[in-house]
Design a protein around this motif. Sequence first.
Motif, short mmCIF file in Angstrom:
data_model
loop_
_atom_site.label_atom_id
_atom_site.label_comp_id
_atom_site.label_asym_id
_atom_site.label_seq_id
_atom_site.Cartn_x
_atom_site.Cartn_y
_atom_site.Cartn_z
N THR A 138 -2.68 10.68 2.84
CA THR A 138 -2.83 9.61 2.21
C THR A 138 -4.21 8.89 2.51
O THR A 138 -4.17 7.76 3.07
CB THR A 138 -1.58 8.54 2.37
OG1 THR A 138 -1.35 8.28 3.87
CG2 THR A 138 -0.34 8.89 2.00
N PRO A 139 -5.20 9.49 2.13
CA PRO A 139 -6.30 8.91 2.86
C PRO A 139 -6.89 7.69 2.22
O PRO A 139 -7.37 6.83 3.10
CB PRO A 139 -7.51 10.12 2.24
CG PRO A 139 -6.90 10.80 1.33
CD PRO A 139 -5.37 11.04 1.67
N GLU A 140 -6.64 7.38 0.90
CA GLU A 140 -6.89 6.00 0.60
C GLU A 140 -6.20 5.02 0.89
O GLU A 140 -6.76 3.94 1.25
CB GLU A 140 -7.08 6.19 -1.27
CG GLU A 140 -7.84 7.19 -1.69
CD GLU A 140 -9.35 6.74 -1.35
OE1 GLU A 140 -9.62 5.52 -1.51
OE2 GLU A 140 -9.97 7.67 -0.81
N GLU A 141 -4.87 5.43 0.90
CA GLU A 141 -3.80 4.27 1.14
C GLU A 141 -4.10 3.80 2.74
O GLU A 141 -3.92 2.64 3.38
CB GLU A 141 -2.50 4.61 1.25
CG GLU A 141 -1.94 4.67 -0.17
CD GLU A 141 -2.14 6.06 -0.83
OE1 GLU A 141 -3.13 6.70 -0.29
OE2 GLU A 141 -1.71 6.46 -1.89
N SER A 142 -4.28 4.78 3.63
CA SER A 142 -4.64 4.83 5.08
C SER A 142 -5.89 3.92 5.22
O SER A 142 -5.76 2.96 6.28
CB SER A 142 -4.60 5.90 5.67
OG SER A 142 -3.50 6.61 5.59
N ARG A 143 -7.05 4.15 4.54
CA ARG A 143 -8.23 3.42 4.83
C ARG A 143 -8.05 2.04 4.40
O ARG A 143 -8.35 1.15 5.07
CB ARG A 143 -9.15 3.97 3.75
CG ARG A 143 -10.70 3.47 3.95
CD ARG A 143 -11.79 4.19 3.25
NE ARG A 143 -11.91 5.59 3.09
CZ ARG A 143 -11.45 6.40 2.57
NH1 ARG A 143 -10.78 6.08 1.16
NH2 ARG A 143 -11.50 7.47 2.74
N ALA A 144 -7.30 1.60 3.62
CA ALA A 144 -7.19 0.19 3.02
C ALA A 144 -6.07 -0.17 4.03
O ALA A 144 -6.54 -1.55 4.69
CB ALA A 144 -6.55 0.36 1.68
N LEU A 147 0.86 -1.24 -0.01
CA LEU A 147 0.05 0.04 -0.23
C LEU A 147 0.88 1.11 0.03
O LEU A 147 0.54 2.12 -0.74
CB LEU A 147 -0.85 -0.04 1.31
CG LEU A 147 -1.97 -1.10 1.29
CD1 LEU A 147 -2.55 -1.11 2.62
CD2 LEU A 147 -3.12 -1.00 -0.03
N ASP A 148 1.97 1.22 0.70
CA ASP A 148 2.87 2.30 0.76
C ASP A 148 4.08 1.79 1.05
O ASP A 148 4.53 1.50 2.25
CB ASP A 148 2.59 3.20 1.93
CG ASP A 148 3.37 4.69 1.90
OD1 ASP A 148 4.16 4.45 1.30
OD2 ASP A 148 2.69 5.88 2.46
N GLU A 193 -8.30 -1.31 7.19
CA GLU A 193 -9.19 -2.34 7.00
C GLU A 193 -8.39 -3.56 7.01
O GLU A 193 -8.85 -4.83 7.68
CB GLU A 193 -10.03 -2.19 5.62
CG GLU A 193 -10.91 -1.09 5.72
CD GLU A 193 -11.48 -0.56 4.32
OE1 GLU A 193 -11.00 -1.56 3.28
OE2 GLU A 193 -12.43 0.28 4.23
N ALA A 210 -4.08 9.88 8.69
CA ALA A 210 -4.46 9.81 7.42
C ALA A 210 -4.47 10.95 6.20
O ALA A 210 -4.88 11.03 5.17
CB ALA A 210 -5.76 9.16 7.16
#
Length: 268
Positions: free
Chosen positions: A196-202, A44-45, A205, A193
Amino acid sequence: MTGQHGPAGIDTSKPHPARMYDWYLGGKDNYPVDEAMGRQMLALDPRVPVMARVNRAFMHRATRWLASRGTRQFLDVGTGIPTEPNLHQVAQEIAPDARVVYCDNDPIVLAHAAALLRGTPEGETEYLQADVRDPEAVLEGAAKILDFDRHVALSLVALLHFVPDEDGAHDLVRRLLDALPSGSHLVMTHATADFTPEESRAATEKLRAAGVTLALRSREEFTRFFTGLDLVEPGVEVPHRWHPELGEPVAGQDDGVIPGYGAVARKP
């Protein structure tokens, strides 16, 4: 290794943040389940290991800043697996008589606690097996080594993003600070987040599915931990930009965003 438990009852059936952190730093005190989840985080990162090293470097610089200004007592909660230099080595290099209490709830840290206790003859180091969610136990154990009539540096580095609001994260910090006298300091870093909102959400989860809670907080939410305290300049900042002159830069720290915050503040 077979089964779901390693030495000292260590659960190897699910990843643990301290062991994942160790893997990010290139350590050997982790298990396949930790590496597997760590690799998912890297997918993811890829900068996650850089973030881990930046957190350690922040702790080193904050400790140098405090020790050079007279702090002689440190309470490090969420210590993690020993990685040299440890906090007491940094503090006692400047102040050989510094006292340091380490605290963690992970049995694998306990298994390596002896590595945390090799300090100077003039100083004192101790390890306490306790959870930040039980501040009374933390304070009771720390009081055997630290003098709470003299100022203390409370270090909560890369810890509170594993404590959700439902567990009263802000109240836990306040309870620890309430026991410390005027002139004490709070040292914190925290993942966010914000960048990096999208990466952090993934990531949140994936970790939740593996049984690990990740409570990422915004700059505003992070700053709330310092309510009533006097922030040390430059205030809330991306960790590697906090007094960079006090340590060596981490390789890769400027190659992209570091999604976290760090700060040090004094209790009036």
